[in-house]
Enzyme design. Structure first.
Site, PDB file in Angstrom:
ATOM      1  N   ASP A   1       0.840  -1.192   0.000  1.00 39.62           N
ATOM      2  CA  ASP A   1       0.000   0.000   0.000  1.00 39.62           C
ATOM      3  C   ASP A   1       0.883   1.253   0.000  1.00 39.62           C
ATOM      4  OD1 ASP A   1      -2.329   1.469   0.045  1.00 39.62           O
ATOM      5  OD2 ASP A   1      -2.681   1.226   2.194  1.00 39.62           O
ATOM      6  N   ASP A  14      -8.484   3.487  -2.930  1.00 42.09           N
ATOM      7  CA  ASP A  14      -9.402   3.940  -1.884  1.00 42.09           C
ATOM      8  C   ASP A  14     -10.669   4.527  -2.496  1.00 42.09           C
ATOM      9  OD1 ASP A  14      -7.449   3.147  -0.171  1.00 42.09           O
ATOM     10  OD2 ASP A  14      -6.763   5.160   0.354  1.00 42.09           O
TER      11      ASP A  14
END
Length: 511
Positions: free
Chosen positions: A118, A190
């Site tokens: 990430d 996201d």
């Protein structure tokens, strides 16, 4: 449950390759216990290293000069989860070696099964990203910005190879560029819990698939903001047959576990999840075909049907060439809907390509080459199997990740066309298939009067008879007998009536 994901809170003050030993006193023991229960463990790993003298990862990296620098030769310092943060310069081979050693030790010592990469865009917080330079400050940021995550994935894949040289590692990355699909799956970042982002999920994943990134998918339910029961159900239904499928939300959003939204939503989501697991043998075959031939796992209709009306159709998709999925992508009050016997139905148009399609919501054949006006209740997903399709299906007990795939049902949809399928055979665990250790079962089925004739012939470099195949037929109640020939050995027997679950329904079959 087949996987448990550790987000950043597992770390000790967000230090890479550490565990908070108060909450996780024995992470390796915990992960081994999870694996024994059929649950794999995946941990998030960011590129940012806490800038803290005395922290071994930072000290070792600084000694080896592996961190990105500014134009003046200083360490580039960002502001992300650990506070002051430095970033490995993955464009340097020595950095990738350094990273792979640290990650390999972490994976091995923690008994982890996968890694989730990430913040590798790279995200640097409030610092100016353009001041991060590469090759000891000699190369400007824009030269490698889009490749940063790629090189991180390359180094992380090397770490997995250190732990298990012949295994199939699971790596997931938020950012990527062309070629990253060789090393990692991609999730689409996201997103938010709203209908617009659900609608966007389909063209996003379909375009990634057409670009060679076959193993991809979104955060189901939406990562940011608060979802609701109807939205969460439709997210799960829309994505339950995507290559990558994970319910994920941020810390401060509404808790997003399916059982928190009432019995009706739970039943609908359970039906979608169970359908995915029943079809894992088919999804595996789609992945194998992607490796072998390059065809994506999920596809827009234009991939197989050249009609102009499919050129810009991005709210439905094919799984392989046999299943058509047309999810409901709007909520109550946002589109056409009806109420029948007190049940609310959302309506949508479904473009059904030419030929016959078996409607797995209603258990009937539908003629294609037209647009259907389709109504679906909350627990229904418009799902169609093509005439001539063979869908490998797991009919055994569903318990976490345990699946005995030595027995697979072949669900046959034959109305006017014989069914054909090539079923790849391999050990499903190692990379020996890359060295030729795989075979194929050529499957052919056709109906002659009241008799179903199925021929299965195995070829290639894999032992025969490792999988037992059982034919299951839909939409042909007149069948009385089956003639099954496997590798030249023929048996004839009577068929019997039975039922098989799909979503929240069961349909009559002949087996």
């Amino acid at each position: 449950v087949s996987a448990l994901w550790y987000d950043i809170d597992y770390m000790d003050d967000y230090r890479l390759f550490t565990w908070d030993r108060t909450d996780f006193p024995d992470p390796a023991g915990l992960n081994r216990d999870l694996k024994a229960a059929g649950i794999r463990a995946v941990a998030i790993v960011d590129p940012g290293v806490k800038r803290e003298p005395g922290y071994a990862v930072y000290d070792g990296g600084r000694e080896r000069a592996v961190f990105c620098q500014t134009a003046s030769g200083r360490e580039y310092v960002g502001k992300v989860w650990p506070g002051d943060t430095v970033f490995p310069d993955f464009t340097l081979e020595q950095t990738r070696r350094w990273w792979s050693r640290w990650m390999a030790d972490f994976l091995r010592d923690s008994a982890l099964d996968g890694v989730w990469l990430d913040m590798n865009d790279p995200a640097t917080g409030f610092s100016r990203t353009e001041e991060m330079r590469f090759k000891h400050g000699a190369i400007p940021h824009e030269r490698y910005h889009n490749q940063y995550a790629h090189f991180m994935a390359l180094a992380s894949r090397a770490a997995c190879g250190r732990v298990d040289p012949d295994g199939r590692p699971f790596l997931l990355t938020r950012s990527a560029c062309a070629g990253t699909q060789r090393h990692a799956a991609v999730w689409t970042g996201d997103n938010a819990s709203n209908w617009q982002h659900l609608r966007m999920a389909l063209p996003c994943s379909l375009n990634l698939s057409l670009s060679g990134v076959a193993f991809n998918g979104p955060d189901v339910g939406g990562f940011m903001d608060d979802t609701n029961a109807e939205l969460l159900v439709r997210w799960h239904q829309a994505c339950c047959l995507f290559p990558f499928y994970r319910n994920h939300s941020m810390r401060d959003s509404r808790l997003q576990e399916p059982w928190r939204f009432g019995p009706a939503a739970l039943a609908a989501i359970r039906g979608a999840i169970q359908t995915r697991y029943r079809l894992l043998p088919y999804l595996y075959q789609c992945f194998f075909a992607h490796w072998r031939d390059g065809d994506p796992v999920i596809r827009p209709l234009l991939y197989h049907y050249g009609n102009s009306e499919y050129a810009h159709l991005d709210d439905q998709y094919l799984v392989g060439d046999a299943l058509l999925v047309a999810p409901i992508l709007h909520g109550e009050g946002q589109g056409a809907e009806t109420i029948h016997h007190g049940v609310k139905y959302q309506e949508r148009a479904v473009a059904l390509p030419p030929g016959w399609w078996f409607d797995l919501n209603h258990g009937v054949w539908a003629h294609g080459g037209r647009v259907l006006h389709y109504a679906a209740a909350l627990d229904e997903l418009p799902l169609f199997a093509r005439d001539g399709a063979v869908l490998p299906y797991y009919a055994g007990p569903l318990r976490n990740g345990f699946m005995d795939l030595s027995a697979v049902e072949l669900h046959l949809f034959c109305r006017e066309r014989p069914a054909r399928f090539e079923y790849a055979l391999d050990d499903r665990e190692t990379r020996r298939y890359e060295r030729g250790a795989w075979g194929s079962a050529q499957i052919a089925a056709e109906i002659q009067g009241e008799r179903l004739k199925v021929k299965i012939a195995e070829t290639g470099h894999y032992p025969r008879d490792t999988v037992t195949f059982a034919p299951v037929v839909y939409g042909r109640p007149e069948l009385a007998e089956i003639e099954l020939t496997v590798n030249g050995k023929m048996v004839t027997r009577a068929v019997r009536a039975d039922r098989r679950p799909w979503l929240c329904r069961e349909w009559a079959v002949r087996i």
